[in-house]
Enzyme design. Sequence first.
Site, PDB file in Angstrom:
ATOM      1  CG  ASP A  83      -0.174   0.142   2.525  1.00  0.00           C
ATOM      2  OD1 ASP A  83       0.740  -0.684   2.767  1.00  0.00           O
ATOM      3  OD2 ASP A  83      -0.448   1.082   3.294  1.00  0.00           O
ATOM      4  CG  ASP A  86       3.444  -0.939   5.132  1.00  0.00           C
ATOM      5  OD1 ASP A  86       3.068  -1.042   3.944  1.00  0.00           O
ATOM      6  OD2 ASP A  86       2.648  -0.749   6.064  1.00  0.00           O
TER       7      ASP A  86
END
Length: 498
Positions: A83, A86
């Site tokens: 997303d 991360d």
Amino acid sequence: MASTTNTSSMKMKILCLTLCSLVLFCSAFTSKDYSEALEKSILFFEGQRSGKLPSNQRASWRGNSGLSDGSSYHVDLVGGYYDAGDNVKFGLPMAFTTTLLAWSVIEFGSSMHDQLGNAKAAVKWSTDYLLKAATATPDTLYVQVANPNTDHSCWERPEDMDTPRNVYKVSAQNPGSEVAAETAAALAAASIVFKESDPSYSTKLLHTAMKVFDFADRHRGSYSDSLSSVVCPFYCSYSGYNDELLWGASWIHRASENSSYLAYIQSNGHILGADNDDYSFSWDDKRAGTKVLLSKSFLEKNAEGFQIYKAHSDNYICSLIPGTSSFQAQYTPGGLLYKGSSSNLQYVTSTAFLLLAYANYLSSSGGAATCGGSKVTAENLITQAKKQVDYILGDNPAKMSYMVGFGEKYPQHIHHRGSSVPSIHAHPGRIACNDGFQYLNSGSPNPNVLVGAIVGGPDSGDKFADDRNNYQQFEPATYINAPFVGALAFLVGNPTTK
Ligand SMILES: *[C@@H]1O[C@H](CO)[C@@H](O)[C@H](O)[C@H]1NC(C)=O
């Protein structure tokens, strides 16, 4: 002395006036600039890819990752997008990203020229994954890979990832209507994108969308209840799931023209939020987007019962236009729409997109938005949207582009694991969980330029600190870029609109 000063100040004045009038008539950016930004905004998605990379991968600093995602649960969940900065695959923002990328192609694909193929590939990278996530529907939808709490405790490249890749799902017993209905919206919107170029894929997307929507609607509940510890506070559903149900039905209606969905919208719209005004269109809250989407049916086909969506779209638009009676948005002194301190640009890009999509619908029907006693034209909306886009690209007090790799000055220390740790190709040895933190805390620029990434953006005073720990301002996210792709495509075709 005095007369010299007067003469030069006079000259200065004339110069300024000339410049100002030039500025009124020309754009800060040319069509070529917007084309470059468009190409980069799509290229960004290659940097976020999870799974096995194809041979035509252009973001060449990346490698394969997450190749056994799902395997310990006997499901193939390889692929999709990380997303943000991360290595978690979160279903709700991934699906929303996909819906908006698809909407960008549907609305403005005709101005994308040689980038249309790349934009469609960016949609398909996600829909291939979402189809896998939906294989077990009608009983189950897989909605996330990895526990963000353990993932965030490391600073690792996706290629080195060794934290548990837990798989999370929603089911009839533990429903997740927001994530399921958003997935349905994404699949339905993408079915429109592939309708002509790949009809069988398009049909598969649409049928899966209907199945997933049915699951979302029949088993109502929020995934924030059963999956609270791994979706909250990251992508907790603060706005509930009613907005996604109406949004999902609206996209299937647009994709299928099936009268069941028209009837669903007509009979459930009021219960699901048609009457509420809301001014923040985001991965969480779909109300403003749904209204704009459905107003097309009213403006172009005079669909029965849809006038309310045009009226609420007008309210939304009016809230953004200074000088109208219902104006209520906040702008920075430099002119940037400001909604909040964390990842503010996500609201800016989604708003710019909605302004342009609504301008399209108004233009094609000869209509205008009504703000109290005044009319706001499609041209007004375009002007407003263009200002926001131009600000992001560098026409701002800091003279800074908030798109990585665009312009002369852009963010160097973005909060992104893969971009900040040396590439797997440059440094093939493993960089373990804790060994990565030296790169998070280093003052050096990121070694891998995540070209096209738009970061969270400046504060309410147009200020920023180019600091990797500052995730509110310097973390990119797929849903910041997705609607920007459409806005840029529009401007490629209409660069000099004032
Ligand atoms: C329309 O949608 C409903 C509900 O998903 C479905 O049962 C029906 O078969 C669809 N009709 C057509 C013509 O596809």
